[in-house]
Motif scaffolding. Structure first.
Motif, mmCIF file in Angstrom:
data_model
loop_
_atom_site.group_PDB
_atom_site.id
_atom_site.type_symbol
_atom_site.label_atom_id
_atom_site.label_comp_id
_atom_site.label_asym_id
_atom_site.label_seq_id
_atom_site.Cartn_x
_atom_site.Cartn_y
_atom_site.Cartn_z
ATOM 1 N N TYR A 209 0.832 -1.205 0.000
ATOM 2 C CA TYR A 209 0.000 0.000 0.000
ATOM 3 C C TYR A 209 0.869 1.258 0.000
ATOM 4 C CZ TYR A 209 -3.783 -3.211 1.082
ATOM 5 O OH TYR A 209 -4.692 -4.243 1.035
ATOM 6 N N GLU A 210 2.015 1.215 0.688
ATOM 7 C CA GLU A 210 2.920 2.359 0.678
ATOM 8 C C GLU A 210 3.454 2.611 -0.724
ATOM 9 O OE1 GLU A 210 5.848 1.358 3.550
ATOM 10 O OE2 GLU A 210 4.485 1.559 5.269
ATOM 11 N N ASP A 213 0.719 4.169 -2.711
ATOM 12 C CA ASP A 213 0.556 5.584 -2.370
ATOM 13 C C ASP A 213 1.617 6.447 -3.069
ATOM 14 O OD1 ASP A 213 -1.670 5.233 -0.774
ATOM 15 O OD2 ASP A 213 -0.475 4.843 1.031
ATOM 16 N N LYS A 222 -6.018 0.709 -5.483
ATOM 17 C CA LYS A 222 -5.362 -0.109 -4.453
ATOM 18 C C LYS A 222 -6.180 -1.361 -4.148
ATOM 19 C CE LYS A 222 -4.759 3.350 -1.541
ATOM 20 N NZ LYS A 222 -4.354 4.078 -0.307
#
Length: 313
Positions: A209-210, A213, A222
């Motif tokens: 997820y990082e 982002d 996502k």
């Protein structure tokens, strides 16, 4: 001399049975002790009845006959000729497909929301999971009170709001009764699939997820490109269990509609129960064997397809 006698003195006090070897006790295989009772129970209550049912489906076993004769596939032919069989098979597939879809889509959406930073997420998880711990007989009685076409809470509420056109027959309507049973099962069992999805989402590394982002991915991107692919093992489990459970469902349909009105919501397992109650034991076991074959024909290719879609996290 004195020192020598002192050195030899211990040998004089040796125990007489010193050189006798002790017999070793045979090792206790604890895993075997734990496994054997389970194997015996499994053999008595599953393997033996399964083999017996397979044999009796090729006989004329019934309550009205004192003898059991081998008749080959005669019972299977009678099942296929039964005019209720196509409807029961159709309803079984409808029930399995609709409940599986409902138990995947809604719990997945709830699981995604309840893994976010919501303060009350633990309380909400307990609330959404609570229907799964209820007895299915009690759930059937609750939904009878809710969906009764005349005195049910749902229709009474709709009529009080002048929405009579939405007051359907529900369990009293031949075209809606099977879908009412599907709705009950989705409400009752969604908590289980939600819990599996939550466990799967929590096992996904935050690094994915990082990275998303950093790339400027939206929430939907996502979800579709990170969460959904990495959640495929949990989806496989939930889909397979839901399909199998939906195909062999008895209690949910029986305690809500009893297969009615008429036989409009009859499924394979309610047919098995009905003919077993009439004493047609061989006929019922043949019908049950057909259901097992249908489940295997659907479940095995489905499992193979879903396994190919899985991605290791």
């Amino acid at each position: 001399m004195e020192a020598r006698s002192l050195q030899e003195s211990p040998s004089q006090t040796d125990f007489p049975g010193k050189n006798i070897r002790r017999k070793r006790k045979p090792p206790i295989h604890y895993p075997v002790l734990f496994v054997v009772p389970a194997i015996v129970i499994y053999a008595v209550f599953f393997i033996f009845p399964t083999i017996s049912g397979f044999y009796y489906s090729f006989t004329d076993w019934s309550a009205v006959s004192s003898t059991i004769n081998f008749v080959g596939i005669a019972q299977f032919i009678e099942v296929i000729k039964n005019p209720d069989f196509p409807l029961a098979m159709k309803n079984t597939f409808i029930y399995a497909i609709v409940t599986t879809t409902g138990k995947i889509v809604f719990p997945l959406a709830i699981a995604v929301l309840l893994t976010k930073g919501i303060r009350s997420r633990n309380a909400l998880r307990a609330v959404y999971f609570s229907p799964a711990i209820l007895n299915i007989v009690a759930v059937g009685l609750i939904f009878q009170g809710l969906l009764n076409p005349h005195t049910g809470f749902v229709n009474q509420t709709l009529r009080s709001l002048n929405l009579d056109f939405l007051a359907f027959g529900w369990i009293g309507d031949p075209t809606l009764s099977i879908f009412a049973a599907c709705l009950m099962e989705i409400w009752r069992a969604s908590g289980i699939t939600m819990a599996i999805f939550i466990a799967g989402i929590q096992n996904i590394s935050s690094e994915y997820y990082e990275a998303a982002d950093i790339d400027g991915a939206s929430f939907w991107e996502k979800f579709t490109r990170v969460t959904l692919p990495l959640l495929m093992p949990a989806i496989t489990i939930n889909v397979l269990l839901s399909v199998i459970y939906g195909a062999r469902m008895f209690e949910g349909v029986y305690f809500l509609t009893q297969g009615g009105p008429g036989n409009s919501s009859e499924v394979m397992m309610t047919m098995v129960y009905k003919y077993m109650g009439q004493g047609l034991y061989a006929y019922s076991t043949a019908l049950n064997l057909i259901l097992v074959v249908l489940i295997l024909v659907v479940a095995m290719p489905l499992l193979s397809y879903l396994k190919k879609k899985e991605i290791e996290g």
